[in-house]
Design a protein around this motif. Structure first.
Motif, PDB file in Angstrom:
ATOM      1  N   MET A 217       0.822  -1.210   0.000  1.00 38.91           N
ATOM      2  CA  MET A 217       0.000   0.000   0.000  1.00 38.91           C
ATOM      3  C   MET A 217       0.857   1.261   0.000  1.00 38.91           C
ATOM      4  SD  MET A 217      -3.320  -0.051  -0.210  1.00 38.91           S
ATOM      5  CE  MET A 217      -3.584   1.598   0.449  1.00 38.91           C
ATOM      6  N   GLN A 218       1.884   1.279   0.823  1.00 42.39           N
ATOM      7  CA  GLN A 218       2.731   2.478   0.889  1.00 42.39           C
ATOM      8  C   GLN A 218       3.465   2.703  -0.424  1.00 42.39           C
ATOM      9  OE1 GLN A 218       2.622   4.727   3.425  1.00 42.39           O
ATOM     10  NE2 GLN A 218       0.970   3.385   4.113  1.00 42.39           N
ATOM     11  N   ALA A 219       3.867   1.630  -1.088  1.00 46.79           N
ATOM     12  CA  ALA A 219       4.520   1.758  -2.391  1.00 46.79           C
ATOM     13  C   ALA A 219       3.549   2.344  -3.417  1.00 46.79           C
ATOM     14  CB  ALA A 219       5.038   0.396  -2.857  1.00 46.79           C
ATOM     15  N   MET A 220       2.293   1.904  -3.364  1.00 46.90           N
ATOM     16  CA  MET A 220       1.280   2.434  -4.274  1.00 46.90           C
ATOM     17  C   MET A 220       1.012   3.912  -4.011  1.00 46.90           C
ATOM     18  SD  MET A 220      -1.142  -0.911  -3.924  1.00 46.90           S
ATOM     19  CE  MET A 220      -2.653  -0.114  -4.426  1.00 46.90           C
ATOM     20  N   LEU A 221       0.950   4.274  -2.739  1.00 47.52           N
ATOM     21  CA  LEU A 221       0.670   5.665  -2.393  1.00 47.52           C
ATOM     22  C   LEU A 221       1.798   6.605  -2.807  1.00 47.52           C
ATOM     23  CD1 LEU A 221      -0.970   5.154   1.110  1.00 47.52           C
ATOM     24  CD2 LEU A 221      -2.069   6.155  -0.899  1.00 47.52           C
ATOM     25  N   GLU A 222       3.004   6.086  -2.875  1.00 45.50           N
ATOM     26  CA  GLU A 222       4.126   6.929  -3.293  1.00 45.50           C
ATOM     27  C   GLU A 222       3.974   7.406  -4.738  1.00 45.50           C
ATOM     28  OE1 GLU A 222       7.873   5.080  -2.614  1.00 45.50           O
ATOM     29  OE2 GLU A 222       7.612   4.973  -0.437  1.00 45.50           O
ATOM     30  N   VAL A 223       3.393   6.563  -5.588  1.00 39.45           N
ATOM     31  CA  VAL A 223       3.223   6.961  -6.991  1.00 39.45           C
ATOM     32  C   VAL A 223       1.824   7.494  -7.270  1.00 39.45           C
ATOM     33  CG1 VAL A 223       4.974   5.341  -7.793  1.00 39.45           C
ATOM     34  CG2 VAL A 223       2.572   4.619  -7.741  1.00 39.45           C
ATOM     35  N   CYS A 224       0.883   7.220  -6.339  1.00 37.70           N
ATOM     36  CA  CYS A 224      -0.493   7.680  -6.540  1.00 37.70           C
ATOM     37  C   CYS A 224      -1.141   7.974  -5.184  1.00 37.70           C
ATOM     38  CB  CYS A 224      -1.298   6.627  -7.304  1.00 37.70           C
ATOM     39  SG  CYS A 224      -2.997   7.131  -7.704  1.00 37.70           S
ATOM     40  N   PRO A 225      -0.843   9.133  -4.592  1.00 37.70           N
ATOM     41  CA  PRO A 225      -1.437   9.479  -3.290  1.00 37.70           C
ATOM     42  C   PRO A 225      -2.958   9.564  -3.331  1.00 37.70           C
ATOM     43  CG  PRO A 225       0.389  10.952  -3.836  1.00 37.70           C
ATOM     44  CD  PRO A 225       0.071  10.176  -5.076  1.00 37.70           C
ATOM     45  N   GLU A 226      -3.517   9.730  -4.543  1.00 35.65           N
ATOM     46  CA  GLU A 226      -4.963   9.893  -4.676  1.00 35.65           C
ATOM     47  C   GLU A 226      -5.656   8.579  -5.041  1.00 35.65           C
ATOM     48  OE1 GLU A 226      -3.144  11.230  -8.639  1.00 35.65           O
ATOM     49  OE2 GLU A 226      -2.612  11.071  -6.529  1.00 35.65           O
ATOM     50  N   LEU A 227      -5.136   7.429  -4.594  1.00 35.27           N
ATOM     51  CA  LEU A 227      -5.865   6.169  -4.773  1.00 35.27           C
ATOM     52  C   LEU A 227      -7.314   6.378  -4.346  1.00 35.27           C
ATOM     53  CD1 LEU A 227      -3.390   3.534  -3.247  1.00 35.27           C
ATOM     54  CD2 LEU A 227      -3.867   3.909  -5.672  1.00 35.27           C
ATOM     55  N   HIS A 228      -8.249   5.914  -5.162  1.00 36.71           N
ATOM     56  CA  HIS A 228      -9.653   6.200  -4.874  1.00 36.71           C
ATOM     57  C   HIS A 228     -10.246   5.269  -3.820  1.00 36.71           C
ATOM     58  CE1 HIS A 228     -10.463   8.677  -8.780  1.00 36.71           C
ATOM     59  NE2 HIS A 228      -9.792   9.332  -7.860  1.00 36.71           N
ATOM     60  N   ALA A 229     -10.172   3.977  -4.052  1.00 35.82           N
ATOM     61  CA  ALA A 229     -10.785   3.016  -3.127  1.00 35.82           C
ATOM     62  C   ALA A 229      -9.913   1.769  -3.029  1.00 35.82           C
ATOM     63  CB  ALA A 229     -12.196   2.641  -3.590  1.00 35.82           C
ATOM     64  N   VAL A 230      -9.752   1.255  -1.828  1.00 36.35           N
ATOM     65  CA  VAL A 230      -8.982   0.024  -1.610  1.00 36.35           C
ATOM     66  C   VAL A 230      -9.656  -0.768  -0.496  1.00 36.35           C
ATOM     67  CG1 VAL A 230      -6.718  -1.000  -1.200  1.00 36.35           C
ATOM     68  CG2 VAL A 230      -6.855   1.338  -2.110  1.00 36.35           C
ATOM     69  N   ARG A 231      -9.726  -2.069  -0.670  1.00 36.50           N
ATOM     70  CA  ARG A 231     -10.249  -2.931   0.402  1.00 36.50           C
ATOM     71  C   ARG A 231      -9.630  -4.310   0.243  1.00 36.50           C
ATOM     72  NH1 ARG A 231     -16.316  -1.793   1.799  1.00 36.50           N
ATOM     73  NH2 ARG A 231     -15.263   0.135   2.412  1.00 36.50           N
ATOM     74  N   ASP A 232      -9.365  -4.970   1.370  1.00 38.91           N
ATOM     75  CA  ASP A 232      -8.876  -6.350   1.290  1.00 38.91           C
ATOM     76  C   ASP A 232     -10.070  -7.273   1.093  1.00 38.91           C
ATOM     77  OD1 ASP A 232      -9.636  -5.668   3.945  1.00 38.91           O
ATOM     78  OD2 ASP A 232      -8.597  -7.416   4.741  1.00 38.91           O
ATOM     79  N   ALA A 233      -9.897  -8.225   0.196  1.00 44.37           N
ATOM     80  CA  ALA A 233     -11.017  -9.079  -0.217  1.00 44.37           C
ATOM     81  C   ALA A 233     -11.058 -10.335   0.641  1.00 44.37           C
ATOM     82  CB  ALA A 233     -10.880  -9.445  -1.691  1.00 44.37           C
ATOM     83  N   SER A 234     -11.475 -10.198   1.883  1.00 44.03           N
ATOM     84  CA  SER A 234     -11.524 -11.350   2.785  1.00 44.03           C
ATOM     85  C   SER A 234     -12.874 -12.052   2.642  1.00 44.03           C
ATOM     86  CB  SER A 234     -11.230 -10.916   4.228  1.00 44.03           C
ATOM     87  OG  SER A 234     -12.065  -9.840   4.620  1.00 44.03           O
ATOM     88  N   ARG A 235     -13.694 -12.090   3.697  1.00 43.49           N
ATOM     89  CA  ARG A 235     -14.984 -12.775   3.586  1.00 43.49           C
ATOM     90  C   ARG A 235     -15.834 -12.158   2.477  1.00 43.49           C
ATOM     91  NH1 ARG A 235     -17.053 -12.226   9.581  1.00 43.49           N
ATOM     92  NH2 ARG A 235     -15.846 -10.333   9.298  1.00 43.49           N
ATOM     93  N   GLY A 236     -16.407 -13.007   1.640  1.00 46.04           N
ATOM     94  CA  GLY A 236     -17.207 -12.523   0.522  1.00 46.04           C
ATOM     95  C   GLY A 236     -16.410 -12.293  -0.735  1.00 46.04           C
ATOM     96  N   GLY A 237     -15.073 -12.248  -0.603  1.00 42.49           N
ATOM     97  CA  GLY A 237     -14.194 -12.186  -1.754  1.00 42.49           C
ATOM     98  C   GLY A 237     -14.262 -10.903  -2.558  1.00 42.49           C
ATOM     99  N   VAL A 238     -13.673 -10.961  -3.751  1.00 38.68           N
ATOM    100  CA  VAL A 238     -13.602  -9.815  -4.654  1.00 38.68           C
ATOM    101  C   VAL A 238     -15.000  -9.339  -5.047  1.00 38.68           C
ATOM    102  CG1 VAL A 238     -12.864  -9.086  -6.967  1.00 38.68           C
ATOM    103  CG2 VAL A 238     -11.321 -10.456  -5.527  1.00 38.68           C
ATOM    104  N   ALA A 239     -15.919 -10.264  -5.241  1.00 43.47           N
ATOM    105  CA  ALA A 239     -17.273  -9.902  -5.663  1.00 43.47           C
ATOM    106  C   ALA A 239     -17.949  -8.986  -4.658  1.00 43.47           C
ATOM    107  CB  ALA A 239     -18.111 -11.170  -5.859  1.00 43.47           C
ATOM    108  N   THR A 240     -17.821  -9.303  -3.377  1.00 44.25           N
ATOM    109  CA  THR A 240     -18.462  -8.494  -2.346  1.00 44.25           C
ATOM    110  C   THR A 240     -17.842  -7.110  -2.262  1.00 44.25           C
ATOM    111  OG1 THR A 240     -19.112 -10.434  -1.076  1.00 44.25           O
ATOM    112  CG2 THR A 240     -18.976  -8.357   0.124  1.00 44.25           C
ATOM    113  N   VAL A 241     -16.510  -7.043  -2.332  1.00 46.37           N
ATOM    114  CA  VAL A 241     -15.824  -5.747  -2.296  1.00 46.37           C
ATOM    115  C   VAL A 241     -16.315  -4.845  -3.425  1.00 46.37           C
ATOM    116  CG1 VAL A 241     -13.604  -4.593  -2.618  1.00 46.37           C
ATOM    117  CG2 VAL A 241     -13.765  -6.564  -1.111  1.00 46.37           C
TER     118      VAL A 241
END
Length: 349
Positions: A217-241
């Motif tokens: 995450m910190q590496a991503m923020l270094e090149v794009c501080p304005e990331l719009h949305a992020v969530r870890d895909a735990s219960r319910g997986g990618v579809a739920t996120v």
């Protein structure tokens, strides 16, 4: 003055006395927990951990605070155990807000009869995971329930992290034109737990993807501080996120089925059971929505990080049909990917 020698737990199984507040409980806490986690704050054995606010303020302007409980069955599986999940799961809940994780608490509910050797392995896993994530377990609590009233061990972890100024990641931020990225194969954890239960008798090794994600995450923020949305895909997986993103931002999202990374072994499990890997739990995968003009830069830095080497663009954000997630199939058609209904796999984290 000589410091008193730390107590030693001699019992081979947990008894009700280990939760009663007396000598047996003190032996358990000092030997298994304090002896393993071993840090200045915890070693004082106070009822709370204390921090200097100035130290936190020097790293960020906002405090991130999260809690989660873990009841996975079985408690040990290929690539990890309930302790690994408890640390990395809470670290990742902090990380996807853009926070740098700092401190964890650990609440244990132990079942009478639990083997102390198993408990020691789980606590050692927690210490190892905490060290790898750069966080410290600074306070905790232990309760014991009668045999048959629990299932070996349940763990609650609470985490505190610091968010730097200017970071504003939210499920409400998705915009038409944004791209959707995942950081690798999806569904590994859910498939690993299912296989560990032995119900399928598969002759394949399926390992959890459990890992900390704050470095990525910190590496991503270094090149794009304005990331719009992020969530870890735990219960319910990618579809739920993605359904949560679409609803919160009042947009629609289209996925490209042939771009979604799924291991052949996981795909095979899904085909046998008639399940969808997009609903399978993950413990080391995040879904990130990125402004279109920053997609290449974010993808490049993700692929360069150990936790993101399998990263791929899997979809895009669209106008209209607010709250709808679509999957473009390999045959050129589309299907609706709804929020998970009911319970696909119980007790996976």
């Amino acid at each position: 003055m000589t410091k008193p020698q730390r107590r030693t737990l001699k019992a081979s199984t947990i008894t009700m006395a280990h939760g009663a507040g007396g000598k047996a409980m003190r032996d358990l806490i000092e030997d298994v927990f304090v002896g393993t986690f071993d840090n200045e704050n915890l070693n004082k054995l106070e009822d709370q951990a204390r921090f200097e606010l100035a130290e936190l303020q020097a790293q960020g302007q906002k405090l991130a605070f999260t809690t989660d409980s873990y009841v996975v069955d079985p408690v040990e599986f290929c690539g990890g155990d309930i302790g690994t999940l408890a640390v990395n799961g809470t670290v990742n809940d902090l990380a996807v807000s853009g926070a740098i994780p700092k401190y964890l608490s650990c609440g244990m509910i132990l079942e009478e009869g639990l083997e102390v050797s198993l408990l020691r392995r789980i606590v050692a896993s927690m210490r190892q995971a905490a060290d790898e994530a750069g966080v410290t377990i600074v306070t905790g609590d232990t309760k014991v329930v009668p045999k048959g009233k629990g299932d070996k061990i349940f763990i609650n972890t609470t985490g505190i992290g610091v968010i730097a100024e200017g970071v504003n990641i939210s499920a409400e931020n998705c915009k038409p034109g944004d791209k959707v990225i995942v950081n690798g194969f999806v569904g590994d954890h859910g498939a690993a737990i299912l296989n560990a239960r032995g119900d399928l008798a598969l002759d394949v090794e399926l390992a959890t993807d459990c890992q900390p994600l704050h470095g990525l995450m910190q590496a991503m923020l270094e090149v794009c501080p304005e990331l719009h949305a992020v969530r870890d895909a735990s219960r319910g997986g990618v579809a739920t996120v993605l359904n949560e993103f679409a609803e919160s931002s009042e947009v629609s999202i289209r996925l490209f089925e042939n771009k979604i990374p799924v291991r052949d072994e996981v795909r095979g499990v899904c085909e046998i059971l008639g399940l969808d890997a997009l609903y399978f739990a993950n413990e080391g995968k995040l879904v990130v929505v990125v402004p279109a003009e920053k997609t290449d830069a974010v993808l490049e830095v993700m692929k360069a990080h150990p936790a993101g080497q399998g990263s791929a663009i899997i979809g895009e954000v669209l106008e209209g049909y607010a709250g709808r997630v679509l999957v473009q199939t390999g045959f050129g058609g589309e299907r609706i990917l709804d929020m998970l209904v009911g319970e696909q796999l119980p007790r996976i984290c």
